[in-house]
Every structure is written in C-alpha cells, then in structure tokens.
Write a protein that holds these residues in place. Structure first.
Motif, PDB file in Angstrom:
ATOM      1  N   ARG A 128       0.768  -1.245   0.000  1.00 10.91           N
ATOM      2  CA  ARG A 128       0.000   0.000   0.000  1.00 10.91           C
ATOM      3  C   ARG A 128       0.800   1.298   0.000  1.00 10.91           C
ATOM      4  NH1 ARG A 128      -4.448  -1.526   4.629  1.00 10.91           N
ATOM      5  NH2 ARG A 128      -5.255  -3.396   3.623  1.00 10.91           N
ATOM      6  N   ALA A 129       2.082   1.271   0.299  1.00 10.82           N
ATOM      7  CA  ALA A 129       2.838   2.528   0.365  1.00 10.82           C
ATOM      8  C   ALA A 129       2.728   3.272  -0.957  1.00 10.82           C
ATOM      9  CB  ALA A 129       4.300   2.262   0.709  1.00 10.82           C
ATOM     10  N   PHE A 130       2.633   4.556  -0.890  1.00 16.25           N
ATOM     11  CA  PHE A 130       2.448   5.435  -2.049  1.00 16.25           C
ATOM     12  C   PHE A 130       1.124   5.181  -2.757  1.00 16.25           C
ATOM     13  CE2 PHE A 130       7.118   5.234  -1.697  1.00 16.25           C
ATOM     14  CZ  PHE A 130       7.376   6.584  -1.526  1.00 16.25           C
ATOM     15  N   GLY A 131       0.204   4.476  -2.098  1.00 15.47           N
ATOM     16  CA  GLY A 131      -1.109   4.225  -2.667  1.00 15.47           C
ATOM     17  C   GLY A 131      -1.138   3.141  -3.728  1.00 15.47           C
ATOM     18  N   ARG A 132       0.001   2.694  -4.167  1.00 12.04           N
ATOM     19  CA  ARG A 132       0.054   1.671  -5.219  1.00 12.04           C
ATOM     20  C   ARG A 132       0.958   0.518  -4.851  1.00 12.04           C
ATOM     21  NH1 ARG A 132       4.842   3.342  -7.559  1.00 12.04           N
ATOM     22  NH2 ARG A 132       5.251   5.551  -7.401  1.00 12.04           N
ATOM     23  N   GLY A 133       1.672   0.657  -3.749  1.00 12.25           N
ATOM     24  CA  GLY A 133       2.541  -0.411  -3.280  1.00 12.25           C
ATOM     25  C   GLY A 133       3.941  -0.340  -3.846  1.00 12.25           C
ATOM     26  N   CYS A 134       4.871  -0.845  -3.107  1.00 14.77           N
ATOM     27  CA  CYS A 134       6.283  -0.850  -3.493  1.00 14.77           C
ATOM     28  C   CYS A 134       6.511  -1.720  -4.733  1.00 14.77           C
ATOM     29  CB  CYS A 134       7.146  -1.377  -2.347  1.00 14.77           C
ATOM     30  SG  CYS A 134       6.928  -0.515  -0.784  1.00 14.77           S
ATOM     31  N   GLY A 135       5.711  -2.777  -4.843  1.00 11.79           N
ATOM     32  CA  GLY A 135       5.861  -3.698  -5.954  1.00 11.79           C
ATOM     33  C   GLY A 135       5.586  -3.083  -7.308  1.00 11.79           C
TER      34      GLY A 135
END
Length: 111
Positions: A35-42
């Motif tokens: 979820r980080a940055f609203g889109r995820g690190c992946g």
C-alpha cells in the motif's frame, strides 16, 4: 509445584505473545509493501528494470541499514518513503515508529 506451574505458564505466555507480535509485524510489513504510495512498493520493485528487493534481501545483498537509509533519504529514482510508509493504515493503527515500520517491511521481504 504451584510455583513451577506458574513459571511454566508465564514462560508459555511470553513465548506466545512474542509470536503474536512477530505475526503482527509481518502482516504490517506486507501491508506496507502492498500500500505505500497508494500503489505499493511492488509497482516499481516487482518489475525487471528495478531492484528486486526481496531477492536482494534474501541473498544478503541488501542489509537492513542500507535498506533503511534509502527509505529515509531516497536515492536515484527512489523517493524518500518513510512519510508514505507511516500513512499506511495498519502502521498508524499499530502506532509504529518509523524504525518499527522499516523493520516490519524488511522482515516481510526477508521471508
């Protein structure tokens, strides 16, 4: 006899609470990654052109201190990430500090 049982029960509760805390941290680490940055690190780190974080960590090529430094300071195309990490709902709910959140995502990626 009662004292021995009490000590044994206390030790079992401590071990169980430690496992629960470890499971919570791993779950929060997963949520940070998703979820980080609203889109995820992946969104960036699960594509071939960018560093594969889990593989680097598992291979021992990305120590936790370097991982934390990049999250805190940014590097190259990687922005500072700690503010975005601390905004992830489960991180806020658990009251994690910056370092606890970084530890959680690192441990999640290490598994």
């Amino acid at each position: 006899m009662k004292k021995s049982f009490g000590l044994l029960a206390g030790a079992a509760l401590l071990a169980l609470s430690g496992q629960v805390a470890a499971n919570e941290a791993e779950e929060i680490g997963a949520k940070i990654y998703e979820r980080a940055f609203g889109r995820g690190c992946g969104a960036c780190h699960d594509i071939a052109s960018n560093p594969q974080l889990a593989a680097l960590i598992k291979a021992g090529k990305l120590p936790k201190d370097q991982f934390a430094k990049v999250l805190k300071e940014g590097r190259g195309g990687m922005p500072k990430a700690t503010a975005a990490i601390l905004e992830v709902g489960p991180v806020k709910k658990a009251g994690y500090t910056e370092d606890q959140a970084i530890d959680a995502v690192y441990e999640y990626l290490k598994k």
